[in-house]
Design a protein around this motif. Structure first.
Motif, short mmCIF file in Angstrom:
data_model
loop_
_atom_site.label_atom_id
_atom_site.label_comp_id
_atom_site.label_asym_id
_atom_site.label_seq_id
_atom_site.Cartn_x
_atom_site.Cartn_y
_atom_site.Cartn_z
N VAL A 270 19.68 -67.74 -47.33
CA VAL A 270 19.90 -68.20 -45.97
C VAL A 270 19.54 -67.06 -45.02
CG1 VAL A 270 21.62 -68.97 -44.28
CG2 VAL A 270 21.74 -69.79 -46.64
N LEU A 271 18.66 -67.37 -44.06
CA LEU A 271 18.35 -66.43 -42.99
C LEU A 271 19.32 -66.73 -41.86
CD1 LEU A 271 16.56 -64.33 -41.49
CD2 LEU A 271 15.29 -66.30 -40.61
N ARG A 272 20.03 -65.72 -41.42
CA ARG A 272 20.91 -65.85 -40.26
C ARG A 272 20.25 -65.07 -39.13
NH1 ARG A 272 26.70 -65.51 -43.41
NH2 ARG A 272 26.59 -67.70 -44.04
N LEU A 273 19.78 -65.82 -38.13
CA LEU A 273 19.07 -65.21 -37.02
C LEU A 273 19.65 -65.73 -35.71
CD1 LEU A 273 16.72 -63.48 -35.89
CD2 LEU A 273 15.27 -65.51 -36.10
N LEU A 274 20.27 -64.84 -34.97
CA LEU A 274 20.82 -65.15 -33.65
C LEU A 274 21.70 -66.40 -33.69
CD1 LEU A 274 17.63 -64.34 -31.57
CD2 LEU A 274 19.66 -62.90 -31.86
N GLY A 275 22.59 -66.45 -34.69
CA GLY A 275 23.56 -67.54 -34.80
C GLY A 275 23.06 -68.80 -35.46
N ASP B 229 21.44 -70.57 -38.94
CA ASP B 229 21.20 -70.42 -40.37
C ASP B 229 20.05 -71.31 -40.81
OD1 ASP B 229 23.40 -68.78 -40.32
OD2 ASP B 229 24.60 -69.97 -41.71
N THR B 230 19.12 -70.72 -41.58
CA THR B 230 17.99 -71.48 -42.12
C THR B 230 17.90 -71.20 -43.61
OG1 THR B 230 16.80 -71.17 -40.02
CG2 THR B 230 15.52 -71.95 -41.91
N PRO B 231 17.98 -72.25 -44.46
CA PRO B 231 17.90 -72.04 -45.91
C PRO B 231 16.46 -71.89 -46.40
CG PRO B 231 18.24 -74.36 -45.45
CD PRO B 231 18.25 -73.64 -44.12
N TYR B 232 16.28 -71.10 -47.45
CA TYR B 232 14.98 -70.92 -48.11
C TYR B 232 15.21 -70.89 -49.61
CZ TYR B 232 13.04 -69.80 -43.57
OH TYR B 232 12.65 -69.88 -42.25
N GLU B 233 14.18 -71.31 -50.37
CA GLU B 233 14.32 -71.40 -51.82
C GLU B 233 13.60 -70.31 -52.58
OE1 GLU B 233 13.18 -75.41 -52.81
OE2 GLU B 233 15.19 -76.13 -52.38
N SER B 234 12.90 -69.41 -51.89
CA SER B 234 12.24 -68.29 -52.57
C SER B 234 12.11 -67.14 -51.59
CB SER B 234 10.86 -68.70 -53.08
OG SER B 234 9.94 -68.85 -52.01
N TRP B 235 11.91 -65.95 -52.14
CA TRP B 235 11.73 -64.77 -51.30
C TRP B 235 10.44 -64.87 -50.50
CZ3 TRP B 235 15.59 -61.75 -50.12
CH2 TRP B 235 16.70 -61.74 -50.96
N LYS B 236 9.41 -65.47 -51.09
CA LYS B 236 8.14 -65.65 -50.38
C LYS B 236 8.32 -66.59 -49.19
CE LYS B 236 4.51 -66.05 -52.98
NZ LYS B 236 3.46 -66.60 -53.85
N ALA B 237 8.99 -67.71 -49.42
CA ALA B 237 9.24 -68.67 -48.33
C ALA B 237 10.09 -68.03 -47.24
CB ALA B 237 9.91 -69.93 -48.87
N LEU B 238 11.07 -67.24 -47.64
CA LEU B 238 11.93 -66.54 -46.68
C LEU B 238 11.09 -65.58 -45.83
CD1 LEU B 238 14.75 -65.60 -45.55
CD2 LEU B 238 14.66 -63.87 -47.34
N TRP C 242 20.51 -55.46 -37.60
CA TRP C 242 20.68 -56.01 -38.94
C TRP C 242 22.17 -56.14 -39.24
CZ3 TRP C 242 17.18 -58.22 -41.96
CH2 TRP C 242 17.53 -58.53 -43.28
N GLY C 243 22.56 -57.28 -39.76
CA GLY C 243 23.96 -57.53 -40.08
C GLY C 243 24.72 -58.19 -38.94
N ARG C 244 24.17 -58.15 -37.74
CA ARG C 244 24.80 -58.82 -36.60
C ARG C 244 23.89 -59.92 -36.05
NH1 ARG C 244 25.19 -55.53 -31.27
NH2 ARG C 244 23.15 -56.47 -31.01
N ASP C 245 22.68 -59.56 -35.63
CA ASP C 245 21.74 -60.52 -35.06
C ASP C 245 20.87 -61.19 -36.13
OD1 ASP C 245 22.54 -59.75 -32.45
OD2 ASP C 245 21.14 -58.04 -32.54
N ILE C 246 20.64 -60.47 -37.21
CA ILE C 246 19.78 -60.97 -38.28
C ILE C 246 20.34 -60.48 -39.62
CG2 ILE C 246 18.23 -58.98 -37.98
CD1 ILE C 246 15.95 -60.75 -39.03
N ASP C 247 20.28 -61.38 -40.60
CA ASP C 247 20.76 -61.03 -41.94
C ASP C 247 20.23 -62.06 -42.93
OD1 ASP C 247 22.07 -59.59 -43.88
OD2 ASP C 247 24.08 -60.07 -43.20
N VAL C 248 20.21 -61.68 -44.18
CA VAL C 248 19.83 -62.59 -45.27
C VAL C 248 20.99 -62.64 -46.23
CG1 VAL C 248 18.28 -62.97 -47.22
CG2 VAL C 248 17.38 -62.11 -45.04
N VAL C 249 21.40 -63.87 -46.56
CA VAL C 249 22.54 -64.06 -47.45
C VAL C 249 22.04 -64.82 -48.69
CG1 VAL C 249 24.85 -65.04 -47.63
CG2 VAL C 249 24.02 -64.19 -45.43
#
Length: 190
Positions: free
Chosen positions: A80-85, A87-96, A177-184
């Motif tokens: 999951v990419l968390r960007l500015l509140g 969340d967008t899911p992804y299924e691979s590191w390449k897609a992310l 990083w960790g506040r405005d943008i993060d990958v979970v």
């Protein structure tokens, strides 16, 4: 062990070969997917890059940047990419990598320019021309795609590299990083 490729990746890899030779045939021998004029194989399918590589009897087909529809990779993770509140899911590191760079650039124009300046060792994450991504020409041919008009992305990145590139892209335009943008990753994505 099964070797798997997306049908769209196989279709994209075959397109330039069939344009060059309408009598091209494709067959499987053992665990190899081959193409040429049977029984002479001129190309072998590289499952990791989803491209046909020349076996030396013919020049390699012309290479155009791959469509991002064919390079998102097979499902390897739940991310999951968390960007500015948001969340967008992804299924691979390449897609992310691809999706996140597009989102960051859309949210904060200039992120790609900031990331382009970062050039560790032998490759860049993004560049204005595909040949600027890698020092090795074969990598350019097999592991690059147009990200958005005028920008190309390296598609051969480890988990660590993807995280580093996304952090650099975000920080280059003032994201923390960790506040405005993060990958979970999946276990943490609740």
């Amino acid at each position: 062990m099964a070797r798997i490729a997306l049908a769209s990746g196989l279709q994209h890899a075959l397109a330039p070969l069939t344009r060059a030779d309408s009598q091209l045939t494709v067959w499987i021998t053992g665990d190899r997917l081959l193409a040429g004029r049977f029984p002479t194989a001129d190309f072998e399918f590289d499952f990791s890059a989803e491209v046909f590589a020349s076996m030396g009897s013919l020049p390699a087909p012309p290479v155009a940047p791959r469509s991002l529809d064919t390079v998102v990779g097979r499902k390897t993770s739940n991310l999951v990419l968390r960007l500015l509140g948001r969340d967008t899911p992804y299924e691979s590191w390449k897609a992310l990598m691809i999706g996140a760079l597009r989102q960051i650039e859309e949210a904060r124009p200039g992120a790609l320019e900031a990331l382009e300046a970062y050039h560790p060792r032998s490759k860049r994450a993004v560049a204005r021309r595909p040949e600027q991504l890698y020092e090795n020409r074969k990598q350019v041919e097999h592991f690059s795609a147009e990200l958005i008009p005028g920008w190309y992305v390296a598609t051969n990145n480890s988990r660590t590299e993807v995280l580093k590139y996304l952090r650099k892209a975000g920080e280059g335009v003032g994201l923390v990083w960790g506040r405005d943008i993060d990958v979970v990753e999946a276990a943490d994505a609740r």
